[in-house]
Design an enzyme around this catalytic site. Structure first.
Site, PDB file in Angstrom:
ATOM      1  N   LYS A  22      73.741 -59.019 -19.843  1.00 59.22           N
ATOM      2  CA  LYS A  22      73.202 -60.140 -19.566  1.00 59.22           C
ATOM      3  C   LYS A  22      71.879 -59.778 -20.125  1.00 59.22           C
ATOM      4  CE  LYS A  22      71.172 -59.893 -15.503  1.00 59.22           C
ATOM      5  NZ  LYS A  22      69.653 -60.237 -15.231  1.00 59.22           N
ATOM      6  N   ASN A  23      71.127 -58.821 -19.965  1.00 57.55           N
ATOM      7  CA  ASN A  23      69.818 -58.595 -20.314  1.00 57.55           C
ATOM      8  C   ASN A  23      69.382 -58.325 -21.516  1.00 57.55           C
ATOM      9  OD1 ASN A  23      69.176 -58.746 -17.385  1.00 57.55           O
ATOM     10  ND2 ASN A  23      68.858 -56.669 -17.183  1.00 57.55           N
ATOM     11  N   CYS A 115      59.443 -62.981  -6.508  1.00 54.66           N
ATOM     12  CA  CYS A 115      60.731 -62.678  -6.540  1.00 54.66           C
ATOM     13  C   CYS A 115      61.105 -61.625  -5.402  1.00 54.66           C
ATOM     14  CB  CYS A 115      60.762 -62.044  -8.016  1.00 54.66           C
ATOM     15  SG  CYS A 115      62.432 -61.118  -8.213  1.00 54.66           S
ATOM     16  N   ARG A 120      56.237 -59.081  -9.993  1.00 53.99           N
ATOM     17  CA  ARG A 120      56.676 -59.139 -11.145  1.00 53.99           C
ATOM     18  C   ARG A 120      55.606 -60.354 -11.891  1.00 53.99           C
ATOM     19  NH1 ARG A 120      62.801 -59.890 -11.749  1.00 53.99           N
ATOM     20  NH2 ARG A 120      62.319 -58.943 -13.589  1.00 53.99           N
ATOM     21  N   ASP A 309      67.582 -51.102 -11.967  1.00 56.94           N
ATOM     22  CA  ASP A 309      68.859 -51.940 -11.674  1.00 56.94           C
ATOM     23  C   ASP A 309      70.265 -51.401 -11.282  1.00 56.94           C
ATOM     24  OD1 ASP A 309      67.165 -54.103 -12.464  1.00 56.94           O
ATOM     25  OD2 ASP A 309      68.176 -54.016 -14.624  1.00 56.94           O
ATOM     26  N   ARG A 401      75.005 -64.577 -11.021  1.00 58.96           N
ATOM     27  CA  ARG A 401      73.894 -64.497 -12.073  1.00 58.96           C
ATOM     28  C   ARG A 401      74.003 -63.503 -13.137  1.00 58.96           C
ATOM     29  NH1 ARG A 401      67.952 -65.347  -9.633  1.00 58.96           N
ATOM     30  NH2 ARG A 401      67.719 -65.335 -12.160  1.00 58.96           N
TER      31      ARG A 401
END
Ligand code: EPU
Length: 422
Positions: A22-23, A115, A120, A309, A401
């Site tokens: 995803k990233n 967030c 962030r 993460d 997500r």
């Protein structure tokens, strides 16, 4: 507003394929803005974040087609204002800023809001754009960047208080591909996703060296052309299933992984007493739950360190591992929302100033829990797999997500889970 119902107590066994990252996909999709020619990007995971990025590109005027994991993007004609309604949904939409500025000489992007995992800020992104000669104005929650005469290469340091910035490095690297002259990014992020973006940009015709290290050099070119690219495997999805296999596995194989990208996660899982074996090619691994698991201390840090993460998922594993584990998140010290929910299931965790002290318990019990962010929800799924009874995890949209069809992959491994539409 789906929820996931997890009947605890089953074991995981068998093999699954890990999806594309995803990233890595998000900035690569945004980078297609840099050329008017066709870009074909393969192994883009079908998760809501990549769908948001595709919607943003379409709203900017791109022609986008998605067919299973392959996305074809043509940005023949593109607008320079990213729509607030779409941008506000995902922080990573900030990475359209660099490509828009480079291609159009102007970019208007809304300032990302707060967030749940921390403040962030985007000051380092803007520092980089300013160094490249952009004029920056902020008004009404929007950032307007202009460089009517084009961007100019510059040397800069993108280190912040917590180390380098991943998307900030991506943004500046993308902008600098079309700048006049040479750009040097010092204290750059070295994450594999940054290297994948650089490889994509180089195949578009950019001249980037040093990506994957702390010093990236970009020699500006006049224009970029179309290309085909396959996204790297998602190391965080792989790590999440490794932790699940260590918690409730009876021999799980993960295919389509990259061993090198998983070094820090593998070390943590092996140190806590489990067995991880890679094949010779390093693209498949087998995880076996150890007989005498033991708590470990962890501190998150930029790649090649232990990833933030994967902090929440490892916290869930350690909550059920004998011994005391001290877990520190130096990158996002506020990222401990999952601990409150894990405690409702019976975990013994004390959180304090960016740290969690976890005393492993023998058993967790099911409880209705609420997902607060992407990785926190993954931690709750892991805990629920082992817990006694049936756990309902609401706000599943958080997990959707970033995890491609997680319920289907868990079912394939033998978990007893069901997605319920509310
Ligand atoms: N920071 C600043 N100023 C900036 C940018 C960042 O001070 O202008 C600070 C942040 O507050 C943080 C640190 O620098 O303390 C690192 O943040 P970074 O900019 O690297 O985060 P990001 O690029 O916005 C990406 C991932 C995140 C991941 C972080 C850290 C994407 C789309 N997002 O975010 O992924 O946690 O890097 O590795 O690549 C996730 O997938 O769950 C996720 C949150």
């Amino acid at each position: 507003m789906d929820k996931l119902v997890v009947h605890g107590g089953s074991t995981l066994k068998g093999a699954i394929n890990i999806s594309g990252s995803k990233n890595a996909s998000l900035p690569i999709l945004a980078a297609a803005i840099l050329t008017g020619e066709d870009c074909i990007i393969r192994r883009v995971p079908d998760v809501s974040d990549t769908n948001y990025m595709i919607q943003i590109l379409s709203a900017l005027g791109a022609d986008v087609e998605r067919s299973s994991g392959t996305v074809r993007i043509t940005c023949a004609d593109i607008m320079d204002e990213a729509p607030y309604e779409l941008v506000r949904r995902m922080r990573a939409s900030i990475c359209v800023m660099g490509p828009l500025l480079a291609r159009k000489g102007r970019a208007v992007v809304s300032l990302p809001g707060g967030c749940v995992i921390g403040d962030r800020p985007v000051d380092l992104h803007l520092k980089g754009m300013k160094a490249l000669g952009a004029k920056i104005e902020m008004e009404g929650g929007n950032i307007t960047l202009t460089a009517p005469n084009g961007l100019k290469g510059a040397e800069m340091d993108l280190r912040g208080e917590s180390g380098p910035t991943v998307l900030g490095t991506d943004n500046v690297m993308m902008a600098a591909t079309l700048a006049e002259g040479t750009t040097i990014i010092n204290s750059a992020a070295a994450e594999p996703e940054v290297l994948d973006l650089a490889n994509f940009l180089n195949s578009l015709g950019a001249k980037i060296t040093g990506a994957g290290t702390r010093r990236i050099v970009i020699e500006g070119v006049k224009e970029l052309h179309g290309v085909e690219h396959t996204v790297i495997p998602d190391r965080i999805e792989a790590g999440t299933f490794m932790a699940a296999a260590a918690l409730v596995g009876e021999g799980v194989t993960l295919n389509r992984v990259n061993q090198e990208h998983l070094t820090a996660i593998t070390q943590a899982i092996v140190k806590s007493g489990h067995i991880v074996k890679f094949n010779e090619a390093g693209d498949s691994c087998f995880i076996q739950r150890g007989e005498n698991p033991i708590g470990v201390d962890l501190n998150t840090s930029p790649y090649p360190g232990y990833p933030t993460d994967m902090q929440a998922q490892m916290t869930a594993l350690l909550a059920l591992t004998p011994g005391i584990s001290v877990i520190k998140d130096s990158i996002f010290p506020q990222r401990f929302m999952h601990c409150a929910e894990l405690k409702r299931m019976g975990a013994d965790i004390k959180t304090d100033h960016g740290m969690a002290i976890v005393r492993g318990v023998k058993e967790l019990s099911a409880a209705p829990v609420m997902a607060s962010d992407l990785r926190a929800s993954a931690a709750l799924v892991l805990a629920a797999l082992k817990a006694k009874g049936t756990t309902e995890i609401s706000r599943l949209y958080h997990i959707d997500r970033g995890y491609e069809h997680i319920d289907e992959k868990l079912l394939m491994l033998g978990a007893n889970v069901e997605r319920v539409r509310v």
